[in-house]
Structures are given as structure tokens and as C-alpha cells.
Design a protein around this motif. Structure first.
Motif, PDB file in Angstrom:
ATOM      1  N   GLY A  89       0.811  -1.214   0.000  1.00  0.00           N
ATOM      2  CA  GLY A  89       0.000   0.000   0.000  1.00  0.00           C
ATOM      3  C   GLY A  89       0.841   1.260   0.000  1.00  0.00           C
ATOM      4  O   GLY A  89       0.518   2.238  -0.681  1.00  0.00           O
ATOM      5  N   CYS A  90       1.937   1.251   0.753  1.00  0.00           N
ATOM      6  CA  CYS A  90       2.819   2.424   0.818  1.00  0.00           C
ATOM      7  C   CYS A  90       3.433   2.715  -0.549  1.00  0.00           C
ATOM      8  O   CYS A  90       3.536   3.882  -0.964  1.00  0.00           O
ATOM      9  CB  CYS A  90       3.914   2.178   1.856  1.00  0.00           C
ATOM     10  N   ILE A  91       3.839   1.661  -1.252  1.00  0.00           N
ATOM     11  CA  ILE A  91       4.421   1.842  -2.586  1.00  0.00           C
ATOM     12  C   ILE A  91       3.381   2.400  -3.550  1.00  0.00           C
ATOM     13  O   ILE A  91       3.654   3.343  -4.300  1.00  0.00           O
ATOM     14  CB  ILE A  91       4.967   0.499  -3.121  1.00  0.00           C
ATOM     15  N   ILE A  92       2.188   1.818  -3.542  1.00  0.00           N
ATOM     16  CA  ILE A  92       1.135   2.255  -4.465  1.00  0.00           C
ATOM     17  C   ILE A  92       0.769   3.713  -4.198  1.00  0.00           C
ATOM     18  O   ILE A  92       0.581   4.503  -5.131  1.00  0.00           O
ATOM     19  CB  ILE A  92      -0.094   1.335  -4.351  1.00  0.00           C
ATOM     20  N   GLN A  93       0.659   4.090  -2.934  1.00  0.00           N
ATOM     21  CA  GLN A  93       0.357   5.480  -2.608  1.00  0.00           C
ATOM     22  C   GLN A  93       1.479   6.412  -3.048  1.00  0.00           C
ATOM     23  O   GLN A  93       1.233   7.514  -3.529  1.00  0.00           O
ATOM     24  CB  GLN A  93       0.112   5.618  -1.102  1.00  0.00           C
ATOM     25  N   GLY A  94       2.723   5.963  -2.895  1.00  0.00           N
ATOM     26  CA  GLY A  94       3.851   6.787  -3.301  1.00  0.00           C
ATOM     27  C   GLY A  94       3.959   6.943  -4.805  1.00  0.00           C
ATOM     28  O   GLY A  94       4.198   8.043  -5.316  1.00  0.00           O
ATOM     29  N   ILE A 149      -5.388  -1.747 -14.865  1.00  0.00           N
ATOM     30  CA  ILE A 149      -5.631  -0.495 -14.148  1.00  0.00           C
ATOM     31  C   ILE A 149      -4.633   0.571 -14.582  1.00  0.00           C
ATOM     32  O   ILE A 149      -4.988   1.738 -14.793  1.00  0.00           O
ATOM     33  CB  ILE A 149      -5.549  -0.724 -12.626  1.00  0.00           C
ATOM     34  N   TYR A 150      -3.384   0.173 -14.724  1.00  0.00           N
ATOM     35  CA  TYR A 150      -2.320   1.120 -15.083  1.00  0.00           C
ATOM     36  C   TYR A 150      -2.607   1.786 -16.426  1.00  0.00           C
ATOM     37  O   TYR A 150      -2.531   3.014 -16.557  1.00  0.00           O
ATOM     38  CB  TYR A 150      -0.982   0.377 -15.136  1.00  0.00           C
ATOM     39  N   ARG A 253       8.661   3.500 -11.954  1.00  0.00           N
ATOM     40  CA  ARG A 253       7.272   3.302 -11.536  1.00  0.00           C
ATOM     41  C   ARG A 253       6.822   1.874 -11.822  1.00  0.00           C
ATOM     42  O   ARG A 253       6.174   1.238 -10.977  1.00  0.00           O
ATOM     43  CB  ARG A 253       6.368   4.297 -12.257  1.00  0.00           C
ATOM     44  N   ARG A 254       7.173   1.363 -12.992  1.00  0.00           N
ATOM     45  CA  ARG A 254       6.781  -0.010 -13.329  1.00  0.00           C
ATOM     46  C   ARG A 254       7.439  -1.013 -12.385  1.00  0.00           C
ATOM     47  O   ARG A 254       6.790  -1.964 -11.923  1.00  0.00           O
ATOM     48  CB  ARG A 254       7.147  -0.318 -14.784  1.00  0.00           C
ATOM     49  N   LYS A 255       8.738  -0.815 -12.087  1.00  0.00           N
ATOM     50  CA  LYS A 255       9.437  -1.737 -11.185  1.00  0.00           C
ATOM     51  C   LYS A 255       8.799  -1.745  -9.796  1.00  0.00           C
ATOM     52  O   LYS A 255       8.595  -2.801  -9.186  1.00  0.00           O
ATOM     53  CB  LYS A 255      10.914  -1.334 -11.071  1.00  0.00           C
ATOM     54  N   LEU A 256       8.476  -0.561  -9.310  1.00  0.00           N
ATOM     55  CA  LEU A 256       7.880  -0.458  -7.979  1.00  0.00           C
ATOM     56  C   LEU A 256       6.474  -1.050  -7.951  1.00  0.00           C
ATOM     57  O   LEU A 256       6.082  -1.705  -6.969  1.00  0.00           O
ATOM     58  CB  LEU A 256       7.854   1.004  -7.535  1.00  0.00           C
ATOM     59  N   LEU A 257       5.707  -0.847  -9.014  1.00  0.00           N
ATOM     60  CA  LEU A 257       4.367  -1.426  -9.077  1.00  0.00           C
ATOM     61  C   LEU A 257       4.424  -2.952  -9.128  1.00  0.00           C
ATOM     62  O   LEU A 257       3.598  -3.633  -8.512  1.00  0.00           O
ATOM     63  CB  LEU A 257       3.608  -0.881 -10.285  1.00  0.00           C
ATOM     64  N   ILE A 258       5.398  -3.485  -9.848  1.00  0.00           N
ATOM     65  CA  ILE A 258       5.575  -4.939  -9.892  1.00  0.00           C
ATOM     66  C   ILE A 258       5.886  -5.467  -8.490  1.00  0.00           C
ATOM     67  O   ILE A 258       5.339  -6.486  -8.053  1.00  0.00           O
ATOM     68  CB  ILE A 258       6.691  -5.325 -10.884  1.00  0.00           C
ATOM     69  N   ALA A 259       6.759  -4.764  -7.773  1.00  0.00           N
ATOM     70  CA  ALA A 259       7.094  -5.164  -6.405  1.00  0.00           C
ATOM     71  C   ALA A 259       5.878  -5.089  -5.501  1.00  0.00           C
ATOM     72  O   ALA A 259       5.631  -5.985  -4.682  1.00  0.00           O
ATOM     73  CB  ALA A 259       8.222  -4.285  -5.860  1.00  0.00           C
ATOM     74  N   ALA A 260       5.074  -4.022  -5.650  1.00  0.00           N
ATOM     75  CA  ALA A 260       3.874  -3.866  -4.829  1.00  0.00           C
ATOM     76  C   ALA A 260       2.862  -4.975  -5.114  1.00  0.00           C
ATOM     77  O   ALA A 260       2.251  -5.532  -4.193  1.00  0.00           O
ATOM     78  CB  ALA A 260       3.242  -2.496  -5.082  1.00  0.00           C
TER      79      ALA A 260
END
Length: 347
Positions: A89-94, A149-150, A253-260
Motif C-alpha cells: 500500500g505504501c508503494i502504491i500510494q507513493g 488499471i495502469y 514506476r513499473r518496477k515499484l508497481l511490480i514489487a507492490a
């Protein structure tokens, strides 16, 4: 020689660092306390002395079964999924710069749940393979949902639109939930009971095999996310500023979303559909230590672990011998807080 203003700034930084360190240590202590209380809590009674003796190798066979076979795996899983969902959730919000974003609200958890139901339909709820295959299948379902969604929330030359992101996620979640309702009708009694338990957010994978299935994901993903704290700080400044600072915005952004998505999917596969953890924990952590992700991310993980651990403990004992699913207990806390956030964002 330092000026008075520079000295003041240095003192302020030192005070903030000491304060944040104290808060993190306080969260660790709170997590340890919740762990100890949870070990001593349950329908089958163990005194604190018996629990301590059993934990260090003593105790009868029955006491060892209660502690090591039933309670400890569930406690460890609740801590792990709390940390995983909170960080997601923190990653998605960021990344989205939207304080109302969360893997549960955006339909990512629903996408993972759809794969769980499909797996249950084709292979059954009791397949031994489900312990290690469900995290992979959940990630596929969550990943497809996140990609959809993206692209629907993305605007050319503007990037991710925060409001469109939330509205798109809610719409997709509604559609997936409707499809899941149709699929549930086709399940037999055993399959239906499993899916109903999963959808309620009950921590159904309460043995050490599920801990081993979840732990490798978190051991890889959490350190990776922590190394991206500065990237998240830069992304929070907006795309134009991030580009001017030399950041590869879309790639990061893509890397972080994949991690999230991977954090949420692996946690949901073991815990069931627990919402609001990824929404509440970042907000609480942000109030405690501020917005800098270097300290926000570990604090958020600790807050999420404490939240799910306490919710699971309360759910197990409040209506003994029955229990309230952890997801419902978290929702009882999260729903009012979500309404508060909506009201605050509208001011």
C-alpha cells in the motif's frame, strides 16, 4: 564556521532522527509484546509460564502441539502478511501520489482472489500443490489486474492520474467480484467453504509450510523496496520534477508497481482477502515519522505487522470457541478510518 541558522538546522535534524529512531524502536517493542500476548492467547489455555517453558524446548507433547503446531505458524504468518500488505500500500500510494490508493481498494487483491477461485475449481481446495503454487497464480491474477488499471488510468503526456486510478480500480474490483460470485455458485461444499474462508480474510494457511511458501517472496521483495526509498521520494515530487532530477520515471514506476503487486499477491494467497491494511498502515506511519520513505517504509511494515497480529489475536478470542476472520477485524478498524480519509480529502 557554522552560522546560528545552520546550527539550528543541524539540531532539528538530530532531534528528528532521535525521535524517528525512538518511534521505530517503540514499534518493534509493540510487535514483540503483541507476539508474546498472542502466544499466550487461545481457546486451549496455556499459562505464560507453560508457554515460556514450551517455547524453550520443555512442555508436554500437547503443549508443544498447541504452541509450535498451531499458534506460532499463524502468528508468524500474520506478522509477515501485515508487513507485506502495508509495504504494498505504501508503494502504491507513493507511486500514484494518491493517499486513498491500496491494493485492496484498487482490485489487485480481487484479481489475486479470482485466480485462487479458478485454481480451486480445477484442482480442488486440498491439493498439496496449492501451498507453493498459489502465490505464483495469485501474482499472475494481481499482475494482469494491475496492468489493466495502469493503462486505463494512464494519460499521455501526464502520467498516472490519481483520481482516475482509484475510480478505475474500484470499477475493476466490482467487475471481478461479480465474476467471482458467479464462479462460487459452481463450487461444491468443500470448495465453497474454502473460498468463503479465503474471501473473509481468515488466515487459513496456519502451518509452517505456508510460512516457507511466503517467506522467500518477502525476503527478496522487502530489501529491494527499501533500496528504492529515494526513488519514491523523487516520484512524490511529481513527474516533471522527477524528470528534471534525472529519474527514469516510467521505468522506476513499473518496477515499484511490480514489487507492490508481488507483495500483495503473495500475502493474499496465504492470508485471504484482507483489505485496508495497505491503506491504514502508511497513513499511521506517515503521521508518526513523516513522509521520507527511508524511515517511512520500515515503520509502515512494522505498523502493518502489529495491526494484523493484534486483529488476528482479537478475532481468535473474542467469540471463543468460534473466531472472527482477521479480514473482518481489520475492516472494522479500516472502514471508519477510510471514511475519515474521504471526508478529510474532500475538505
Amino acid at each position: 564556521m557554522m552560522t546560528e541558522q545552520q546550527k539550528k538546522n543541524e539540531d532539528d535534524k538530530r532531534k528528528i532522527k532521535i525521535r524517528n529512531t525512538t518511534i521505530v524502536l517503540g514499534c518493534v517493542v509493540l510487535l514483540v509484546v503483541s507476539f508474546l500476548i498472542s502466544m499466550n492467547t487461545g481457546y486451549m489455555k496455556l499459562s505464560p509460564r507453560d508457554t515460556l517453558r514450551t517455547f524453550f524446548g520443555g512442555g508436554t507433547d500437547k503443549e508443544q502441539l498447541i504452541l509450535f503446531g498451531l499458534r506460532l505458524p499463524r502468528i508468524v504468518i500474520s506478522i509477515l502478511i501485515g508487513a507485506g500488505l502495508a509495504l504494498s500500500g505504501c508503494i502504491i500510494q507513493g507511486v500514484s501520489r494518491n493517499p486513498l490508493a491500496d491494493s485492496g481498494l484498487l482490485g489487485i487483491n480481487a484479481g489475486a482472489g479470482l485466480m485462487v477461485i479458478l485454481y480451486t475449481i480445477f484442482f480442488g481446495a486440498n491439493s498439496i500443490l496449492s501451498i507453493f503454487t498459489l502465490p505464483f497464480l495469485s501474482m499472475i491474477g494481481a499482475g494482469i489486474t494491475a496492468i489493466l488499471i495502469y493503462f486505463l488510468a494512464y494519460k499521455k503526456d501526464e502520467g498516472i492520474d490519481p483520481m482516475r486510478l482509484v475510480l478505475t480500480g474500484i470499477a475493476i474490483q466490482a467487475g471481478i467480484s461479480a465474476l467471482m460470485t458467479v464462479l462460487v455458485i459452481k463450487l461444491d461444499d468443500t470448495q465453497y467453504n474454502f473460498v468463503a474462508t479465503w474471501q473473509a480474510g481468515s488466515i487459513w494457511g496456519s502451518n509452517w509450510k505456508f510460512v516457507l511458501a511466503l517467506l522467500p517472496w518477502l525476503l527478496v521483495l522487502i530489501p529491494y523496496v527499501l533500496t528504492k526509498s529515494r526513488v519514491l521520494d523523487v516520484l512524490n515530487l511529481g513527474d516533471h520534477v522527477a524528470y528534471s532530477l534525472g529519474a527514469s520515471v516510467e521505468s522506476e514506476r513499473r518496477k515499484l508497481l511490480i514489487a507492490a503487486v508481488a507483495l500483495a499477491a503473495s500475502s493474499v494467497a496465504v492470508s485471504g482477502s484482507i483489505s485496508f491494511v495497505g491503506l491504514i498502515s502508511p497513513h499511521l506511519a506517515r503521521k508518526l515519522v513523516g513522509p521520507r520513505h527511508r524511515i517511512l517504509l520500515p515503520t509502515c511494515a512494522l505498523v502493518g505487522a502489529v495491526l494484523v497480529s493484534i486483529a488476528d489475536t482479537i478475532g481468535r478470542v473474542i467469540l471463543q470457541p468460534s473466531e472472527i476472520p482477521t479480514g473482518i477485524m481489520v475492516a472494522m478498524i479500516g472502514a471508519p478510518y477510510f471514511l475519515y480519509l474521504l471526508a478529510k480529502s474532500g475538505q
